[in-house]
Design a protein around this motif. Structure first.
Motif, mmCIF file in Angstrom:
data_model
loop_
_atom_site.group_PDB
_atom_site.id
_atom_site.type_symbol
_atom_site.label_atom_id
_atom_site.label_comp_id
_atom_site.label_asym_id
_atom_site.label_seq_id
_atom_site.Cartn_x
_atom_site.Cartn_y
_atom_site.Cartn_z
ATOM 1 N N ASP A 492 -5.996 -2.475 -12.189
ATOM 2 C CA ASP A 492 -4.927 -1.667 -11.570
ATOM 3 C C ASP A 492 -4.068 -2.503 -10.624
ATOM 4 N N ILE A 493 -4.712 -3.429 -9.894
ATOM 5 C CA ILE A 493 -4.003 -4.238 -8.895
ATOM 6 C C ILE A 493 -3.184 -5.346 -9.558
ATOM 7 N N LYS A 498 -0.934 -0.294 -9.484
ATOM 8 C CA LYS A 498 -0.886 -0.686 -8.072
ATOM 9 C C LYS A 498 -0.155 -2.010 -7.879
ATOM 10 N N GLN A 499 0.509 -2.474 -8.947
ATOM 11 C CA GLN A 499 1.185 -3.770 -8.860
ATOM 12 C C GLN A 499 2.526 -3.655 -8.140
ATOM 13 N N LYS A 500 3.174 -2.498 -8.280
ATOM 14 C CA LYS A 500 4.519 -2.344 -7.709
ATOM 15 C C LYS A 500 4.652 -0.990 -7.017
ATOM 16 N N GLU A 503 2.420 2.530 -4.533
ATOM 17 C CA GLU A 503 0.977 2.313 -4.768
ATOM 18 C C GLU A 503 0.579 0.896 -4.326
ATOM 19 N N ALA A 504 1.492 -0.073 -4.539
ATOM 20 C CA ALA A 504 1.213 -1.458 -4.134
ATOM 21 C C ALA A 504 1.147 -1.557 -2.614
ATOM 22 N N ASN A 509 -0.868 -4.723 -1.494
ATOM 23 C CA ASN A 509 -0.752 -5.612 -2.648
ATOM 24 C C ASN A 509 0.714 -6.015 -2.849
ATOM 25 N N VAL A 510 1.413 -6.348 -1.735
ATOM 26 C CA VAL A 510 2.844 -6.645 -1.829
ATOM 27 C C VAL A 510 3.102 -8.134 -1.608
ATOM 28 N N TYR A 516 8.016 -11.147 -8.723
ATOM 29 C CA TYR A 516 7.902 -10.051 -9.691
ATOM 30 C C TYR A 516 8.913 -10.184 -10.820
ATOM 31 N N THR A 544 3.877 -12.940 -10.589
ATOM 32 C CA THR A 544 3.008 -11.781 -10.820
ATOM 33 C C THR A 544 3.037 -11.478 -12.324
ATOM 34 N N GLN A 547 3.768 -6.103 -15.824
ATOM 35 C CA GLN A 547 2.999 -4.868 -15.618
ATOM 36 C C GLN A 547 2.667 -4.232 -16.972
#
Length: 901
Positions: A492-493, A498-500, A503-504, A509-510, A516, A544, A547
């Motif tokens: 997910d991360i 949760k990558q963007k 949720e990130a 997780n920013v 990106y 990164t 996604q």
């Protein structure tokens, strides 16, 4: 000894000439070395034939003068031996691989002259002209201008040459297309010509290095991926293996049309041989235990543009173990493992608090971490012992400081937890079988640490007896039950929702916006210098992954008990299976016999068939002892067929409308049938009469289910209703009492329903192809997906209720993960499949043409076809042991099938 790694980043190698290198010409100590002179876009490199002598690299920007001796000198009989000579005067040179040892480059500063005597004197004029052109480019102030001029020189060279068709494997090969491209290897690219024929993919490097032509036979290609290279959609990577980390060739094109055309030609060729894999199809295989955690991560990396040929997008793997001090590694203790729900930067609360405070005070664009978890520097940090030349290439001929080297696993982990700017994850090599990256077997001089200790092998944790044992235990940890239960959180991360976005932020997780995909549009930057600077920054900083998922990733299914593995021999009899003598053994035995049945489902044989109705058969129900079979039909009758006497014993009609399905209530006393006349009929087997009718809907009732005293009915009136039935006293004429508990509203007609094993979740399929997953207790929709185009014919949960399979008018099977509502697999058949049974891995389906098909849903293919009805298979019943099947068809017949193994 020469390799493209001796070039600078973004430098090209153009051509080579056999030559002598003469030092101190006309002096007493004149020396002459034979070797090869290589012309590169930013340097002149001379590789002597004698291994003891160093390779000489002269940066063009450090040249003072490049010339051929004057013509009149060349004609002078006293200086004839200098014909074919090129004189280079420079202010510094680099000496590389002296005595053939890989070590930091030696720099010789001060004015020196080098004379290169070409074997073919006629080439001197062209070579000098090329060097003057490249020298002018290297003297330009701005990087963007330099890059533009070198690109122009390169493109004109490519335009003057073409693929040499004599290199084709066979004279009968047909050419499909030819274009210019570069072959990509870590840190360097090599320009040349690409050719696709009806049998092969060829790449011919402009400089003939490392070989005149690279050939890939299309028949051997297994996987092909479009890649982003330098943030542009220009890459293409081809694999001739199924599970390997490294590809067979990685190409970068000069425009996306060429890339897409080559992709199309190869993909069309292999489409006939191989099903294309998506993240979802791999997910289903992983969830069901057919792919290991390692293999699944490898496939996700591949799909997310990570490649071993691109160090700025190298495959990323997680730190798994958090214990590097114990003498024994205990994989049963949760404390042994890193928290996979958090990025590395959030594992240490104190450090995270400091980072979050800084983040909150930061102006836009905000980011929590100033460095990434994967970058070229980090990859080579881990691999320096096996890839020292890559490190020297990346760091301008130097190794890193000895104390900053990869010296110890525990130290590196501690730094990732506490370091102010160290948030790196691991690379796949930590979970493979080659431990050479942990050992200094090349005997490299990597420097001395502060305590005076030389940098040698990597220091291992106490629980590892050696490098191989360390990798073995790391693999065991990666495949352990704890990691299998939590790996989806890390996915997910790194690859998921949760990558963007918000949720990130919530998951801490920013990263910097430039890391990106889509963080910067290079095409919108007009200034070439700004573009080059930005690109360099991005590639060095790390990127990164693409996604892959935008909703939570489903968890892996952890089997409670080991059932027979699908690869086990089919001949194991149930008696031979080791069963522990406890209360579970009966269940174990049933489960083993079911697994055995499904393993052999392809051996289904037709036992008997009977034509018992006047129209298509729509429903089948069988009494517990298996002696009586009830069927409903579009001819409006419910019939009771006796297996023993092979005769119809009852036939009833409730109205003149078609019946759509039937079921038998526990106790085998009552049969319920649903009808197109909007009613549901209760028929008493013992008394042979209609006992009750439920007028519950405003349009045809399409399907009914019964669980725990509750009746679930689906209808074309766009509802599914849940009823509580209190049975009437059968002798006196008191009727059933029906209480409506819930009504599940849909937009269109509902065609089919199913319930999970716990009766808590209901799935419905509509005439417009929508699948809805409902929480029965609250009558709310959990997930709604437009799965099919056209009617959903049938939907059913897997035995473990983790997945929902549906089939529709559009000839597709779709698998949904029940927990997350994610569509994780889609398989297309040649014709619609009307009904099916499945065990989560294998499907037995009844098709529109009457055949029975056996599918491997994970592989997405038909394993077996069995001839059956002469019209569509409309309904299917299977016993609890899964070794007996009854089908009903459009051809008005019922067929009895038996498993024979």
């Amino acid at each position: 000894r020469f390799s493209l790694l001796l070039l600078n980043l973004e430098e090209y190698y153009f051509e080579q000439h056999t030559a002598n290198h003469i030092i101190n010409k006309d002096c007493k100590d004149e020396r002459k070395f034979r070797g090869s002179l290589k012309i590169c876009s930013k340097s002149i490199i001379f590789e002597p034939d004698d291994n003891i002598e160093p390779i000489i690299k002269i940066p063009l920007r450090d040249c003072i003068n490049i010339k051929a001796p004057e013509d009149n000198e060349a004609n002078n009989p006293f200086t004839r031996n200098t014909s074919g000579g090129i004189s280079v005067v420079c202010s510094q040179v680099f000496l590389i691989k002296e005595r053939n040892v890989i070590a930091p480059y030696k720099t010789v500063r001060g004015r020196t002259e080098h004379l290169f005597q070409l074997d073919v004197p006629g080439k001197v004029g062209d070579v000098v002209q090329t060097l003057h052109q490249l020298y002018r480019a290297s003297c330009l102030d701005k990087m963007g201008d330099q890059a533009a001029m070198i690109t122009a020189i390169l493109q004109s060279r490519l335009a003057r040459t073409s693929f040499d068709k004599n290199r084709f494997q066979s004279i009968s090969e047909k050419l499909h297309m030819e274009c210019k491209a570069e072959m990509v290897t870590p840190l360097v690219t090599n320009p040349g010509h690409v050719c696709v024929t009806d049998a092969n993919l060829y790449f011919q490097p402009l400089n003939g290095y490392p070989k005149p032509v690279v050939q890939i036979t299309l028949q051997n290609v297994r996987r092909i991926y479009k890649r982003r290279h330098g943030l542009m959609p220009l890459g293409l990577e081809v694999f001739c293996t199924e599970n390997d980390l490294c590809s067979d060739i990685y190409l970068k094109f000069y425009n996306y049309q060429d890339r897409d055309e080559v992709y199309f030609l190869i993909a069309t060729y292999i489409e006939n041989h191989i099903a294309e894999h998506t993240a979802e199809s791999y997910m289903l295989q992983w969830q069901r235990g057919h792919l290991s955690n390692y293999q699944y991560l490898l496939h996700l990396n591949n799909l997310a543009d990570r490649s071993c040929n691109d160090l700025s997008q190298y495959p990323v793997f997680p730190w798994i173990i958090a214990d590097y001090s114990s003498s024994v590694l205990d994989l049963k203790k949760p404390e042994t493992f890193r928290d996979l729900s958090k990025p590395v930067g959030a594992l240490n609360k104190e450090r995270l608090d400091r980072l979050v405070t800084r983040y909150q005070e930061m102006p836009e664009p905000k980011f929590m971490y100033g460095s990434h978890y994967s970058s070229p520097g980090y990859v080579l940090f881990y691999l320096v012992r096996v890839a020292p030349e890559y490190m020297l290439c990346l760091q301008n001929g130097k190794f890193d400081h000895a104390d900053r080297m990869f010296n110890s696993i525990a130290e590196t982990w501690k730094n990732c937890l506490d370091g102010a700017t160290d948030f790196k994850e691991l690379i796949p090599e930590f979970y493979e079988n080659d431990s050479s990256f942990l050992v200094n077997s090349l005997k490299l001089d990597l420097g001395k640490r502060q305590g005076g200790k030389m940098v040698e092998d990597v220091e291992l944790p106490p629980w590892a007896s050696g490098p191989d044992d360390f990798l073995q235990k790391s693999q065991e940890a990666l495949e352990s039950p704890y990691v299998s239960e939590h790996l989806h959180e890390w996915i997910d991360i790194i690859f998921g929702y949760k990558q963007k976005g918000s949720e990130a932020v919530a998951a801490h997780n920013v990263f910097h916006p430039l890391t990106y995909e889509g963080g910067v549009d290079l095409n919108s930057i007009m200034d070439p210098n700004e573009k080059v600077a930005l690109l360099t920054q991005i590639l060095e900083f790390g990127q990164t992954p693409k996604q892959l998922f935008t909703t939570p990733h489903p968890q892996r299914i952890i089997p409670k008990l080991k059932s027979l593995s699908r690869t086990s021999s089919h001949s194991i009899s149930i008696a031979e299976s080791p069963v522990s003598p406890n209360e579970e053994s009966f269940e174990d035995l049933t489960e083993e016999s079911i697994t055995l049945a499904w393993n052999n489902i392809a051996k289904l044989k037709l036992d008997k068939q009977y034509k018992i109705h006047k129209e298509a058969i729509t429903g089948i129900a069988v009494t517990c002892n298996g002696s009586s079979v009830f069927t409903t039909s579009q001819d409006s009758t419910l019939k009771m067929f006796s297996k023993e006497s092979k005769t119809i014993q009852r036939s009833v009609s409730f109205s003149n409308m078609a019946l759509s399905s039937c079921l038998i209530l526990p106790g085998d006393t009552t049969v319920i049938s649903s009808s197109w006349d909007n009613h549901i009929y209760f028929y008493s087997i013992a008394f042979g009469r209609q006992q009750d009718v439920l007028m519950g809907h405003d349009d045809a009732v399409s399907k009914i289910c019964w669980r725990d005293g509750r009746l679930y009915s689906a209808s074309w009136d766009s509802t599914v209703k849940v009823w509580h039935c209190v049975p009437g006293e059968t002798l006196s004429n008191k009727k059933h009492h029906f209480e409506l508990l819930a009504e599940l509203e849909h937009d269109v007609s509902v065609n089919t329903i199913d319930l999970n094993a716990a009766n808590t979740i209901l799935a419905s399929g509509t005439k417009e192809g929508t699948i809805s997953v409902w929480d029965v207790s609250t009558a709310t929709v959990l997930h709604q997906l437009p799965c099919h185009s056209g009617t959903v014919f049938h939907a059913a949960f897997s035995p473990d209720s983790r997945h929902l399979l549906s089939t529709g008018e559009d000839c597709c099977f779709k698998v949904i993960d029940v927990q997350t509502g994610m569509l994780i697999s889609s398989v297309t058949a040649e014709e619609p499949q009307r009904c099916f049974k499945w065990d989560g891995n294998t499907i037995l389906s009844g098709s529109q043409s009457g055949e029975l098909l056996i599918w491997d849903i994970l592989g997405g293919k038909v394993i077996e076809r069995i001839k059956g009805h002469t019209g569509a298979v409309m309904s299917m019943w299977m016993n609890e042991q899964c070794n007996s099947v009854i089908t009903g068809g459009e051809d008005k017949q019922i067929m009895f099938w038996k498993l024979q193994y």
